[in-house]
Every structure is written in C-alpha cells, then in structure tokens.
Design an enzyme around this catalytic site. Sequence first.
Site, PDB file in Angstrom:
ATOM      1  N   CYS A   1       0.525  -1.216   0.296  1.00 41.89           N
ATOM      2  CA  CYS A   1       0.078  -0.091   0.142  1.00 41.89           C
ATOM      3  C   CYS A   1       0.813   1.303  -0.281  1.00 41.89           C
ATOM      4  O   CYS A   1       1.445   1.257   0.775  1.00 41.89           O
ATOM      5  CB  CYS A   1      -1.316  -0.111   1.119  1.00 41.89           C
ATOM      6  SG  CYS A   1      -2.279  -1.323   1.240  1.00 41.89           S
TER       7      CYS A   1
ATOM      8  N   ARG B   1       4.685  -0.464  -4.911  1.00 45.53           N
ATOM      9  CA  ARG B   1       3.970  -0.971  -3.446  1.00 45.53           C
ATOM     10  C   ARG B   1       2.618  -1.716  -3.347  1.00 45.53           C
ATOM     11  O   ARG B   1       2.041  -2.373  -2.882  1.00 45.53           O
ATOM     12  CB  ARG B   1       3.736   0.125  -2.484  1.00 45.53           C
ATOM     13  CG  ARG B   1       5.121   1.300  -2.422  1.00 45.53           C
ATOM     14  CD  ARG B   1       4.626   2.124  -1.225  1.00 45.53           C
ATOM     15  NE  ARG B   1       4.325   1.710  -0.299  1.00 45.53           N
ATOM     16  CZ  ARG B   1       5.872   1.450   1.054  1.00 45.53           C
ATOM     17  NH1 ARG B   1       6.507   1.244   0.454  1.00 45.53           N
ATOM     18  NH2 ARG B   1       5.316   0.578   2.016  1.00 45.53           N
TER      19      ARG B   1
ATOM     20  N   TRP C   1      -2.717  -2.194  -1.838  1.00 46.79           N
ATOM     21  CA  TRP C   1      -2.238  -4.462  -2.157  1.00 46.79           C
ATOM     22  C   TRP C   1      -3.227  -4.734  -0.993  1.00 46.79           C
ATOM     23  O   TRP C   1      -3.379  -4.875   0.452  1.00 46.79           O
ATOM     24  CB  TRP C   1      -1.165  -4.325  -1.510  1.00 46.79           C
ATOM     25  CG  TRP C   1      -0.130  -5.898  -1.619  1.00 46.79           C
ATOM     26  CD1 TRP C   1       0.034  -6.330  -2.965  1.00 46.79           C
ATOM     27  CD2 TRP C   1      -0.311  -6.632  -1.165  1.00 46.79           C
ATOM     28  NE1 TRP C   1      -0.150  -7.581  -3.113  1.00 46.79           N
ATOM     29  CE2 TRP C   1       0.593  -8.356  -1.683  1.00 46.79           C
ATOM     30  CE3 TRP C   1      -0.493  -7.190   0.799  1.00 46.79           C
ATOM     31  CZ2 TRP C   1       0.138  -9.451  -0.799  1.00 46.79           C
ATOM     32  CZ3 TRP C   1      -0.295  -8.251   0.752  1.00 46.79           C
ATOM     33  CH2 TRP C   1      -0.103  -9.599  -0.137  1.00 46.79           C
TER      34      TRP C   1
ATOM     35  N   ASN D   1      -1.850   1.758   5.765  1.00 41.28           N
ATOM     36  CA  ASN D   1      -0.736   1.042   5.641  1.00 41.28           C
ATOM     37  C   ASN D   1      -0.483  -0.168   6.918  1.00 41.28           C
ATOM     38  O   ASN D   1      -0.489   0.157   7.784  1.00 41.28           O
ATOM     39  CB  ASN D   1       0.399   1.613   4.646  1.00 41.28           C
ATOM     40  CG  ASN D   1       1.433   0.536   4.110  1.00 41.28           C
ATOM     41  OD1 ASN D   1       1.189  -1.062   4.075  1.00 41.28           O
ATOM     42  ND2 ASN D   1       2.477   0.871   4.629  1.00 41.28           N
ATOM     43  N   GLY D   2      -0.746  -1.182   6.683  1.00 37.98           N
ATOM     44  CA  GLY D   2      -0.679  -2.198   7.486  1.00 37.98           C
ATOM     45  C   GLY D   2      -1.998  -3.014   7.946  1.00 37.98           C
ATOM     46  O   GLY D   2      -2.909  -3.345   6.901  1.00 37.98           O
TER      47      GLY D   2
ATOM     48  N   GLU E   1      17.440 -17.971  -7.887  1.00 41.92           N
ATOM     49  CA  GLU E   1      16.926 -15.984  -8.241  1.00 41.92           C
ATOM     50  C   GLU E   1      16.154 -16.896  -9.494  1.00 41.92           C
ATOM     51  O   GLU E   1      15.421 -15.905  -9.927  1.00 41.92           O
ATOM     52  CB  GLU E   1      18.180 -15.616  -7.823  1.00 41.92           C
ATOM     53  CG  GLU E   1      17.712 -14.283  -8.249  1.00 41.92           C
ATOM     54  CD  GLU E   1      16.751 -13.762  -7.485  1.00 41.92           C
ATOM     55  OE1 GLU E   1      15.610 -13.749  -6.922  1.00 41.92           O
ATOM     56  OE2 GLU E   1      16.952 -12.184  -8.117  1.00 41.92           O
TER      57      GLU E   1
ATOM     58  N   LYS F   1      12.733 -15.451 -10.902  1.00 42.99           N
ATOM     59  CA  LYS F   1      12.208 -13.899 -11.775  1.00 42.99           C
ATOM     60  C   LYS F   1      11.265 -14.582 -12.560  1.00 42.99           C
ATOM     61  O   LYS F   1      10.292 -14.005 -13.294  1.00 42.99           O
ATOM     62  CB  LYS F   1      13.397 -13.683 -11.984  1.00 42.99           C
ATOM     63  CG  LYS F   1      14.688 -12.696 -11.820  1.00 42.99           C
ATOM     64  CD  LYS F   1      14.422 -11.681 -11.582  1.00 42.99           C
ATOM     65  CE  LYS F   1      14.054 -11.495 -10.087  1.00 42.99           C
ATOM     66  NZ  LYS F   1      14.145 -11.424  -8.078  1.00 42.99           N
TER      67      LYS F   1
ATOM     68  N   GLU G   1       8.014 -15.164 -10.982  1.00 46.21           N
ATOM     69  CA  GLU G   1       7.193 -13.961 -10.623  1.00 46.21           C
ATOM     70  C   GLU G   1       6.161 -12.870 -11.150  1.00 46.21           C
ATOM     71  O   GLU G   1       5.453 -12.167 -10.905  1.00 46.21           O
ATOM     72  CB  GLU G   1       8.411 -12.534 -10.258  1.00 46.21           C
ATOM     73  CG  GLU G   1       8.730 -12.786  -8.546  1.00 46.21           C
ATOM     74  CD  GLU G   1       9.825 -11.855  -8.612  1.00 46.21           C
ATOM     75  OE1 GLU G   1       9.719 -11.185  -6.582  1.00 46.21           O
ATOM     76  OE2 GLU G   1      11.167 -12.100  -8.699  1.00 46.21           O
TER      77      GLU G   1
ATOM     78  N   HIS H   1      16.850 -36.023  -7.258  1.00 45.07           N
ATOM     79  CA  HIS H   1      15.451 -37.179  -6.388  1.00 45.07           C
ATOM     80  C   HIS H   1      13.695 -37.161  -6.306  1.00 45.07           C
ATOM     81  O   HIS H   1      13.586 -36.008  -5.304  1.00 45.07           O
ATOM     82  CB  HIS H   1      16.470 -36.865  -4.502  1.00 45.07           C
ATOM     83  CG  HIS H   1      17.055 -37.583  -4.945  1.00 45.07           C
ATOM     84  ND1 HIS H   1      17.760 -38.558  -4.250  1.00 45.07           N
ATOM     85  CD2 HIS H   1      18.869 -36.306  -4.723  1.00 45.07           C
ATOM     86  CE1 HIS H   1      18.766 -38.791  -4.364  1.00 45.07           C
ATOM     87  NE2 HIS H   1      19.975 -37.734  -4.190  1.00 45.07           N
TER      88      HIS H   1
ATOM     89  N   LYS I   1       6.555  -4.549  -3.629  1.00 41.39           N
ATOM     90  CA  LYS I   1       7.556  -5.078  -3.448  1.00 41.39           C
ATOM     91  C   LYS I   1       8.229  -4.401  -2.294  1.00 41.39           C
ATOM     92  O   LYS I   1       9.088  -4.817  -1.515  1.00 41.39           O
ATOM     93  CB  LYS I   1       8.409  -3.236  -4.567  1.00 41.39           C
ATOM     94  CG  LYS I   1       9.645  -3.195  -4.599  1.00 41.39           C
ATOM     95  CD  LYS I   1      10.754  -2.751  -6.381  1.00 41.39           C
ATOM     96  CE  LYS I   1      11.405  -2.760  -5.618  1.00 41.39           C
ATOM     97  NZ  LYS I   1      12.345  -4.197  -6.420  1.00 41.39           N
TER      98      LYS I   1
HETATM   99  C1  G6P Z   1       8.997  -8.949  -2.172  1.00 36.20           C
HETATM  100  C2  G6P Z   1       9.767  -7.915  -3.315  1.00 36.20           C
HETATM  101  C3  G6P Z   1      10.994  -9.182  -3.619  1.00 36.20           C
HETATM  102  C4  G6P Z   1      11.950  -8.887  -2.756  1.00 36.20           C
HETATM  103  C5  G6P Z   1      11.364  -9.532  -1.003  1.00 36.20           C
HETATM  104  C6  G6P Z   1      11.806  -8.754  -0.157  1.00 36.20           C
HETATM  105  O1  G6P Z   1       8.537 -10.015  -1.651  1.00 36.20           O
HETATM  106  O2  G6P Z   1       8.752  -8.344  -4.505  1.00 36.20           O
HETATM  107  O3  G6P Z   1      12.126  -8.255  -4.998  1.00 36.20           O
HETATM  108  O4  G6P Z   1      12.874  -9.720  -2.869  1.00 36.20           O
HETATM  109  O5  G6P Z   1       9.720  -8.571  -1.156  1.00 36.20           O
HETATM  110  O6  G6P Z   1      11.926  -7.777  -0.033  1.00 36.20           O
HETATM  111  P1  G6P Z   1      13.587  -7.009   0.728  1.00 36.20           P
HETATM  112  O7  G6P Z   1      12.937  -5.916   0.406  1.00 36.20           O
HETATM  113  O8  G6P Z   1      13.617  -7.430   2.253  1.00 36.20           O
HETATM  114  O9  G6P Z   1      14.809  -7.175   0.032  1.00 36.20           O
END
Ligand code: G6P
Length: 614
Positions: free
Chosen positions: A2, A27, A75, A101-102, A487, A491, A494, A510, A609
Amino acid sequence: MCGIVGYVGKQEACPILLKGLHRLEYRGYDSAGVSMISGSGELHVYKTKGKVSDLETFLADKDVSGTIGIAHTRWATHGVPCQKNAHPHFSSSGSLSLIHNGIIENYTVLKERLMAKGFNFVSETDTEVLVQLIEYYKVKNKCSLLHAVQCALMQVIGAYAIAVLDKNNPDEIIAARKASPLVIGLGEDEYFLASDATPLVEYTDKVIYLEDGDIAVINRKKGVHIVTIGNEEVDHEVSTVNIDLGMIEKGGYPHFMLKEIFEQPQCIRDCMRGRVNAEATDVRLSAVIDYGEQLINARRFIIVACGTSWHAGLIGKNLIERFCRIPVEVAYASEFRYSDPVIEKGDVVIAISQSGETADTLAAIELARSKGAFVFGIVNSVGSSIARNTDTGAYIHVGPEIGVASTKAFTGQVTVLTLLSLCIAKEKGTITPEELHNALIELSQIPDKMKEILKLNDGLADLSKIFTYAHNFIYLGRGFNYPVALEGALKLKEISYIHAEGYPAAEMKHGPIALVDAEMPVVVVATNMQLYEKILSNIQEIKARQGKVIAFVVKGDDTISKVVDYAIELPVTVDYLYPLLAVVPLQLLAYHIAVCKGKDVDQPRNLAKSVTVE
Ligand code: G6P
C-alpha cells in the site's frame, strides 16, 4: 505494501497526489483512491478498483479541487480488491476520511464494539474500523482530531501508517506510524507525506522520517508538529534525501525492470566506490572498522532475509564460510522470528533487505536484538526502518529499485557480501594479501564483464520466444550457482507466471527429474570448473529424458555446449563471483519471456515490492 501520499499547501492537491501514487504504485496496485477537501469545505472521496491510471480516468468528470488531500494505492489484505474496499474510507458521518497501510489485528473485536454502538460498515476491510473508532472518540470526547487519533490508536493492535482528513479542519492532516513507513517532505509553506521519499523528491529534498509511535500534525499554517500517542513532544532531525528524478524514471527503457538490469554494471561500481582502493590491494567497510571486535570475532553469523534478498544471503553464506572460516546459517526472516532461535554470545545477525521495510525482516531483527545479538544490516533504501534499527551495516548504493522483481538490488547485495567477507577475512588473517588482491582485481572487472553479457540481450529476446509455450521450468546450479538457479526461477515465476523450480543440480534426481520430458525447459548454470564433470552428468541425465537444456557456460566451453540445446557463453571469472554474472542473463530471459507473454513486467499480479505486512 500500500502506498500513501498526502499534500497540504498552496497548490492543487490532486495532481500532486496522483503523481505520487504513480511513484508508489510498486507498493500495490489493485485499487486506488484520493480524498480532498474543496475550497467550499466539501470532503470528497473518489476510489476505484484497478491501477492509478484507472483512478485518473474515473476522476475525469469529478470535482477534484482542493489544496489538501490524501491518496492511496492498495495491496489487498482484508477484503477483495473492489471499489468499496479501496481507500480512503469515510467515517459514518462523512466528516473524516482515512488511508492506511498495515494490518489492524484486533479489528474484529473493535468492529463488534462499534457496531453495538450503532456504527455501520460498508467495507470488509480492517481499515474502516480505524476511521470509525477515531470518529467515535472525537464525538464522545468532544476533542480535537489529534486527541481522537491518540485515543483510537491506544486501542489498536497491529501495524499501521495512516493519514486522516477532517472536513471541519481543512488545514490539517494527521499522520501516524507503527511498523509501516511514513516520511514527511518539507517544502516552502507546503508539506508532503508519503510511504517513502520517491514521491517527494521533485518538490523537496528535506524530509522527516517518522518513527514508530509518532503522530504528526501537518498544518498548512503552523507546519509539522510531532507527538507520541501519549502526547509527549518528539523532536526529529530533518534529513536530506539524495535521489534525483532520473533515478526514479524509466529513462527511455520500456520497463523499469529492463532499465534496472542494464544499470547493474554502474551499480556494482557505485557499490565498490570508496571501499576498494585503486591498486585493488585493500578493502574497507566503515562498519568493520567501527565494529571490528563484534564482526571479526563473530562466533557465527545468522543471515535473515526474504525473497531475493534471502537468495543473496545463501551466496553470502558461501562467501563468508570460504573466506572467513566462520559458520553461517541462513534463515527466512518469517521463520526465524517465530522459531525461538538459540542466540549466544558472539552471534552476529546479518539482515538483508532492499526496501529496508520488510515486516518479517524487521521482526527478526527485533527478536535477535532482544536476545543479545549484534545486528548488521545490508540495505538499499537509505534511512529506512531496517537501516535505522540495526547496530551497523553497509548500504548497497544501487539507487531506487522500482520494478517489483528485484534485479540490481540482488547484485548489489552480493557485492556488499563479497566486500564484507573479504574485509573480515583480511582483518582476521584468513586470506593472504595475494588472494585478497586477486579477488579485488576480479571483482573490479565484473562491471565490464556484465556489460559483455548485456550485449546478449537481443539473442536472449529471440531465445525467449521459443519458450513462451512452457508451463514449467527447472533451474539447476551447484555450489555458488545454486542460489542463482533459485533466483532465476523466482524471476521467471514472479513476472511470467510460469511455474519454475530452482534446484541443486545433483538433487534433481531425488524428485524433479520425474517432471522432465520433451516439453520441459531446464536452465543450467554450468560455469563451475571444479565440478564440470558432475554438471555434465546432470545435463546428460536431462538430455536422456528429452528435456530441453539451456546452459550458461564459460567462454570457450566445448563439451557442455555440444550436448545442450542452447549454450550461452559467459565471460571468465572466479567461481565465487559467477553469481554476479550468471544472474544477469537469467533476469533477461525471465524479462523477455514475460514480455512475449504480454505480462505486466513492472507490476506483476498479486505481488508488491515492499512487504510491510507479515
Ligand atoms: C518482495 C519483493 C521481492 C523482495 C522481497 C524482500 O517479495 O517483491 O523482490 O526480494 O520482498 O524484500 P526486501 O525489500 O526485504 O529485500
């Protein structure tokens, strides 16, 4: 999660609020809304499901006048994304509007109490309880909005950043923070409020970061006054923000994600600047100089993080164990915080976070500190909560990251972890001057090697077209490349919504190998020279089952390249620096597959994010 924006001053509020919402859309983006008090004293609330651009369309024929207002991009936590659940929320009488937000954890109890007193609720959100509760105290105590907010927040369990407007006081916004970020921008006779500094930087570089428990009264005529819930005065210093506008705009790229991938060579240089000397014989991190005793004599490191930052943490474990010979554990912050961990004298917790606001990582830090651990932060966002709540740390200095899928923050985090492990190793004497010199030379060549890899962009765009059919992907790697495989898979899922699994290459036997058939693309990060034969065998196992192998190999490779369907050569470096190189083509591959599939790369569905709820 948010985004919150507020404005009070001489200008029309709505355009400033909408621009601010666009900046904060990373956000959350399932619904958005604004509230302004017009010159004639009307309190308007307009909100809609969808993105900020949908809100703009919705506002086209509305009265959006007024020089004071608040705005929100959501969000969803409680209640589906729809107009009635969008913020701002009105109080029953229509005289207050509020954004939040929260999460208000005790909202059901509070709601029942308010309903028993005759309050009506129109949404399914936890937030609406807050605005009604504030109104309840305002009427009952016949008090100021500030006092009513203080009374209401005393009843609340949970996390919040809020902003409230009262149509009976068109000069004032009340804002409060607990565990969700808020920053106030100070202009000339005008004031801004936002979840982070990015919406403010085009108007001012002077900001005040609110702390947990702060309530700010932002008054058009009297300026900013901060008190606690118990009404004690708080005096915060004014900070200067160092973000220029170019950093938060796309600069000619179609997406922030692509821009941020291409920024990585420069980011690595910025991250190393002032930390490695020109001769590449010495590495210095101010935190290691200032807190050498705790860091060099650490008995054990525990890395806590979430998402991509957790993947960087896995690489950090390998680096610290390799160079410093100190044991390292890596924990998901969300698990660590509820795990009753054993923390002993000499344990150092490293918290890694791009945003510096991730709720679980913050809670993990709090727990670690309460048990006596020394906490080191690796953070991107300057002045963020994690940066302020750790004992010391190192910024990654990669500039604002806007694309929801993290890219340059990952390589920045891995760079800082490399510098940290080399720095501690140097002080501890677990690395020779010659080894240190070689490592720093190799590291300083990474930006140019990344640039070489970025030239593969068009080829990877073509390759990605072949794989848009796929519903599943497997990513494999060994040693330092195993977290890279994780990673790469993250990606892809996501932003393209293709199911992808990252696995240690040998572990594939396995379980995941059961999924391999002629339809299954398998990405192998195959740059480990020490384990070359082993990786080759893993690839053979996939080929024997008709899997389609895309391998990232070392330049000049002539064995794996012949076995796989697609081989992409990467410049030569040392094994422990390959993550910095190998992740780049994986980012590009995910990006292009998502673009080919017509997905919204910068704002993928359901994600945000900055995850400020647990
Ligand atoms: C969210 C974001 C990710 C990020 C994760 C941790 O899921 O979409 O890209 O890696 O949070 O966030 P931070 O800001 O703590 O690295």
